[in-house]
Design an enzyme around this catalytic site. Structure first.
Site, mmCIF file in Angstrom:
data_model
loop_
_atom_site.group_PDB
_atom_site.id
_atom_site.type_symbol
_atom_site.label_atom_id
_atom_site.label_comp_id
_atom_site.label_asym_id
_atom_site.label_seq_id
_atom_site.Cartn_x
_atom_site.Cartn_y
_atom_site.Cartn_z
ATOM 1 N N GLY A 116 0.826 -0.887 0.096
ATOM 2 C CA GLY A 116 -0.060 0.013 0.035
ATOM 3 C C GLY A 116 0.649 1.494 0.097
ATOM 4 N NE ARG A 117 -3.005 6.297 0.120
ATOM 5 C CZ ARG A 117 -4.556 5.688 1.118
ATOM 6 N NH1 ARG A 117 -4.607 4.447 1.525
ATOM 7 N NH2 ARG A 117 -5.421 5.942 0.216
ATOM 8 C CB ILE A 118 3.865 2.754 4.760
ATOM 9 C CG1 ILE A 118 3.125 3.837 5.329
ATOM 10 C CG2 ILE A 118 4.634 1.983 5.392
ATOM 11 C CD1 ILE A 118 1.742 3.453 6.517
ATOM 12 C CB THR B 94 6.519 -0.154 10.823
ATOM 13 O OG1 THR B 94 6.444 -0.349 9.123
ATOM 14 C CG2 THR B 94 7.913 0.061 10.977
ATOM 15 N NE ARG C 69 -2.568 -1.307 14.647
ATOM 16 C CZ ARG C 69 -2.196 0.020 13.392
ATOM 17 N NH1 ARG C 69 -0.825 0.698 13.604
ATOM 18 N NH2 ARG C 69 -2.286 1.509 13.635
ATOM 19 C CD GLU D 153 1.256 -1.729 19.925
ATOM 20 O OE1 GLU D 153 1.039 -0.909 20.371
ATOM 21 O OE2 GLU D 153 2.108 -1.953 18.901
ATOM 22 C CG HIS E 142 2.346 2.068 17.772
ATOM 23 N ND1 HIS E 142 0.959 1.159 18.128
ATOM 24 C CD2 HIS E 142 1.680 2.655 16.932
ATOM 25 C CE1 HIS E 142 0.237 1.128 17.013
ATOM 26 N NE2 HIS E 142 0.375 2.320 15.999
ATOM 27 C CB ALA F 190 7.195 4.252 12.721
HETATM 28 P P1 NAI Z 1 -2.756 0.939 3.151
HETATM 29 O O1 NAI Z 1 -3.919 0.868 3.336
HETATM 30 O O2 NAI Z 1 -2.283 1.803 2.064
HETATM 31 O O3 NAI Z 1 -2.501 -0.695 2.231
HETATM 32 C C1 NAI Z 1 -2.667 -1.706 2.616
HETATM 33 C C2 NAI Z 1 -2.026 -2.393 1.684
HETATM 34 O O4 NAI Z 1 -2.015 -4.156 2.226
HETATM 35 C C3 NAI Z 1 -3.240 -2.827 0.411
HETATM 36 O O5 NAI Z 1 -2.180 -2.847 -0.441
HETATM 37 C C4 NAI Z 1 -3.722 -4.091 0.597
HETATM 38 O O6 NAI Z 1 -4.161 -4.766 -0.407
HETATM 39 C C5 NAI Z 1 -2.863 -4.841 1.313
HETATM 40 N N1 NAI Z 1 -3.215 -6.180 1.926
HETATM 41 C C6 NAI Z 1 -4.286 -6.132 2.278
HETATM 42 N N2 NAI Z 1 -4.920 -7.849 2.763
HETATM 43 C C7 NAI Z 1 -3.251 -8.377 2.783
HETATM 44 C C8 NAI Z 1 -2.694 -9.309 2.402
HETATM 45 N N3 NAI Z 1 -3.827 -10.825 3.187
HETATM 46 N N4 NAI Z 1 -1.708 -9.884 2.324
HETATM 47 C C9 NAI Z 1 -0.611 -8.927 2.094
HETATM 48 N N5 NAI Z 1 -1.393 -7.309 1.842
HETATM 49 C C10 NAI Z 1 -2.219 -7.540 2.242
HETATM 50 O O7 NAI Z 1 -2.348 1.127 3.906
HETATM 51 P P2 NAI Z 1 -0.441 1.860 4.583
HETATM 52 O O8 NAI Z 1 -0.581 3.060 4.459
HETATM 53 O O9 NAI Z 1 0.331 1.439 3.799
HETATM 54 O O10 NAI Z 1 -0.175 1.730 5.742
HETATM 55 C C11 NAI Z 1 0.227 0.188 6.207
HETATM 56 C C12 NAI Z 1 -0.312 -0.280 7.517
HETATM 57 O O11 NAI Z 1 1.018 0.274 8.445
HETATM 58 C C13 NAI Z 1 -1.584 -0.581 8.258
HETATM 59 O O12 NAI Z 1 -2.069 -1.222 8.225
HETATM 60 C C14 NAI Z 1 -0.987 0.283 9.953
HETATM 61 O O13 NAI Z 1 -1.644 -0.672 10.797
HETATM 62 C C15 NAI Z 1 0.309 0.723 9.844
HETATM 63 N N6 NAI Z 1 0.764 1.709 10.174
HETATM 64 C C16 NAI Z 1 1.261 1.907 11.472
HETATM 65 C C17 NAI Z 1 1.628 3.273 12.168
HETATM 66 C C18 NAI Z 1 3.072 2.695 12.814
HETATM 67 O O14 NAI Z 1 3.352 4.578 13.660
HETATM 68 N N7 NAI Z 1 3.475 2.018 13.724
HETATM 69 C C19 NAI Z 1 1.065 3.744 11.752
HETATM 70 C C20 NAI Z 1 0.281 4.343 10.226
HETATM 71 C C21 NAI Z 1 -0.078 3.037 10.064
#
Ligand code: NAI
Length: 317
Positions: A151-153, A231, A233, A262, A281, A283
């Site tokens: 995804g985005r990150i 980073t 969950r 957590e 947590h 990041a």
């Molecule tokens: P996003 O919503 O842009 O992308 C999530 C991606 O995961 C999507 O491309 C989706 O197709 C994919 N996905 C769904 N099910 C899947 C599976 N079974 N196997 C592999 N890929 C799968 O999310 P983004 O922005 O990239 O964030 C990723 C994660 O980072 C979030 O879900 C969030 O939990 C975590 N996060 C952690 C933070 C921190 O401070 N540590 C802060 C912000 C987000």
């Protein structure tokens, strides 16, 4: 109409208050985390803002007037999205407040682990002058990074890692070939990612399908020189299996920002293993990210309470 905040860890919620009350709605804030305290807090609210509280089906069943539940953040795993959808309640998030920060954090962990900085520092502190403590160390441009989720990150992380000349694989059942191609990333399956990665970085959401997708079996198949970075969950990686793999030297180290339990306490074993970088947590955090997050949550609340569709709804409504 009334918005409530179930819980938050910010110093101030003045931004939310000025935006929401400035639009003519009321805002009440709580520090409720348990079901018994959450139920009376949300009962008569039209908008529910939440950070870490468990917004489970029981809490949702008591929402009599809610139009929306919005997460301070991206990962909505603390909200029962299906139960909300059944009641026609939007579940919203803020997908774009901290993409730079979290991708920087993952990349920083990859670089620090790859250069074995924690081990070098500790050895030097103990009088060991030289590179002996970190043999073998590999050239980053000869290493492969495996991204779980694209995804985005991780897309932004991939662009940064490309600057170090690394080969990048990604596993994401929903990602498009075109996006991967443009980022110079090869989409593949979990099997190849597990076997070929020197750095396995986790970025998928925590769902029923992804809980413990990296566990004992996967660690056994990984290179013994590989590092795991999470980073996303806690719970996506089986934490007990990770600790065992690190102790048994099935893998070389880990960078962990998120934990199964957590807040994690100082007794968590990961904090006491060599070549583990553990962060609380955090990041997502930067001055820009936190102010953006609080502002965007409040703007979404006003948007929905004014009768519009949400900017970012994640439960299919
Ligand atoms: P996003 O919503 O842009 O992308 C999530 C991606 O995961 C999507 O491309 C989706 O197709 C994919 N996905 C769904 N099910 C899947 C599976 N079974 N196997 C592999 N890929 C799968 O999310 P983004 O922005 O990239 O964030 C990723 C994660 O980072 C979030 O879900 C969030 O939990 C975590 N996060 C952690 C933070 C921190 O401070 N540590 C802060 C912000 C987000």
């Amino acid at each position: 109409m009334k918005a409530v905040i179930t819980d938050y860890q910010y110093e101030s919620i003045e931004t939310e208050r000025s935006i929401i009350e400035g639009a003519g709605f009321t805002l009440k804030d709580y520090q409720a985390k348990e079901t018994k305290d959450l139920i009376p807090a949300v009962e008569d609210a039209q908008a529910v803002i939440t950070q870490y509280a468990d917004i489970n089906a029981e809490v949702i069943s008591h929402m009599k007037q809610a139009r929306m539940i919005i997460k301070y953040g991206i990962g909505v795993n603390n909200i029962d999205c299906e139960a909300a959808a059944k009641k026609g309640i939007y579940v919203c998030n803020v997908p774009d407040y901290g993409v730079e920060e979290v991708s920087d954090h993952a990349v920083a962990m990859i670089l620090a682990l790859g250069k074995k900085l924690p081990i070098l520092t500790e050895a030097f502190r103990n009088g060991d002058w030289g590179y002996g403590s970190v043999v073998p160390l590999y050239r980053l441009s000869e290493c492969t990074v495996g991204l779980v989720g694209f995804g985005r990150i991780p897309q932004m992380a991939a662009r940064k890692l490309k600057g170090f000349g690394m080969r990048i694989l990604a596993y994401d059942p929903y990602a498009s070939e075109q996006t991967a191609k443009e980022a110079g990333v090869v989409l593949t399956d979990m099997e190849q990612i597990i076997k070929e990665s020197d750095f396995l970085s986790v970025h998928c959401p925590l769902t029923k399908d992804t809980r413990h997708i990296i566990g004992r079996e996967e660690f056994r198949k990984m290179k013994s020189t590989a590092f795991v970075i999470n980073t996303a969950r806690g719970g996506i990686i089986d934490e007990a299996a990770l600790i065992e793999a690190l102790k048994e030297k099935e893998i070389a180290g880990a960078g962990i920002d998120v934990f199964e339990q957590e807040p994690a306490g100082p007794d968590n074993e990961l904090l006491h293993l060599p070549n583990v970088i553990a962060t609380p947590h955090s990041a997502w955090y930067s001055e820009v990210a936190i102010t953006t997050l609080q502002r965007k949550v409040a703007e979404e609340v006003v948007n929905v309470l004014q009768g519009n569709r949400p900017f970012h709804c994640v439960n299919g409504l």
